[in-house]
Write a protein that holds these residues in place. Structure first.
Motif, short mmCIF file in Angstrom:
data_model
loop_
_atom_site.label_atom_id
_atom_site.label_comp_id
_atom_site.label_asym_id
_atom_site.label_seq_id
_atom_site.Cartn_x
_atom_site.Cartn_y
_atom_site.Cartn_z
N VAL A 1 71.96 46.94 14.28
CA VAL A 1 71.34 45.68 14.66
C VAL A 1 70.91 45.81 16.12
N TYR A 2 69.65 45.52 16.37
CA TYR A 2 69.10 45.65 17.72
C TYR A 2 68.99 44.26 18.35
N TYR A 3 69.53 44.17 19.56
CA TYR A 3 69.53 42.91 20.29
C TYR A 3 68.69 43.04 21.55
N VAL B 1 63.20 51.83 7.03
CA VAL B 1 62.23 52.90 7.27
C VAL B 1 62.89 54.24 6.94
N GLN B 2 62.08 55.19 6.55
CA GLN B 2 62.61 56.52 6.23
C GLN B 2 62.79 57.35 7.50
N VAL B 3 63.63 58.36 7.38
CA VAL B 3 63.83 59.28 8.50
C VAL B 3 62.48 59.82 8.97
N GLY B 4 62.30 59.83 10.28
CA GLY B 4 61.05 60.31 10.85
C GLY B 4 59.98 59.25 11.00
N GLY B 5 60.24 58.07 10.45
CA GLY B 5 59.27 57.00 10.52
C GLY B 5 59.32 56.24 11.83
N SER B 6 58.53 55.18 11.89
CA SER B 6 58.40 54.39 13.12
C SER B 6 58.54 52.91 12.82
N LEU B 7 58.98 52.19 13.82
CA LEU B 7 59.03 50.74 13.79
C LEU B 7 58.75 50.22 15.19
N ARG B 8 58.22 49.01 15.26
CA ARG B 8 58.06 48.36 16.56
C ARG B 8 58.79 47.03 16.54
N GLN C 1 63.87 35.75 20.95
CA GLN C 1 63.74 35.88 19.50
C GLN C 1 63.28 37.30 19.19
N ALA C 2 64.18 38.08 18.60
CA ALA C 2 63.85 39.45 18.22
C ALA C 2 63.30 39.50 16.81
N SER C 3 62.37 40.42 16.59
CA SER C 3 61.79 40.58 15.26
C SER C 3 61.29 42.00 15.10
N GLY C 4 60.92 42.35 13.86
CA GLY C 4 60.31 43.65 13.62
C GLY C 4 61.21 44.66 12.95
N GLY C 5 62.46 44.33 12.74
CA GLY C 5 63.36 45.25 12.07
C GLY C 5 63.00 45.42 10.61
#
Length: 122
Positions: A92-94, A11-18, A4-8
């Protein structure tokens, strides 16, 4: 193994996500894990992989130095820290798991997660 993927998100350019990938089952620690992504109109591509112990990683050139993969076998969870995000990271990240192949090859993945959308706006 169910993933189960989550966290998407947006976000703006230069930003971060986990991103996180939570796995069910008691055999998570036996699997090599990884992330793939599919941008609009493009083929799915390999992003990063980590071996079963977390001691070995492999990154696509496009994300080296910006993305970091990690896993916590006690929590049955894999993480992808994405920094300095660019518009071309939009996809989309899998998450994926494979018992034998490291780094993961998408034609030999044992299990896929459902995908989480990352959108990087400029």
């Amino acid at each position: 193994v169910q993933l189960q993927a989550s966290g998407g998100g947006l976000v703006q350019v230069g930003g971060s996500l986990r991103l996180s990938c939570a796995a069910s089952g008691r055999t998570f620690s036996r699997y090599h894990m990884g992330w793939f992504r599919q941008a609009p109109g493009k083929e799915r591509e390999f992003v990063v992989a980590v071996n079963w112990s977390g001691g070995r990683t492999y990154y696509a050139d496009s994300v080296k130095g910006r993305f970091t993969i990690a896993r916590d076998n006690a929590k049955n969870t894999m993480y992808l820290q994405m920094n300095s995000l660019k518009p071309e990271d939009t996809a989309v990240y899998y998450c994926a798991a494979d018992l034998e192949t490291m780094p993961l090859g998408q034609n030999a993945v044992d299990y896929w997660g459902q995908g989480t959308l990352v959108t990087v706006s400029s």
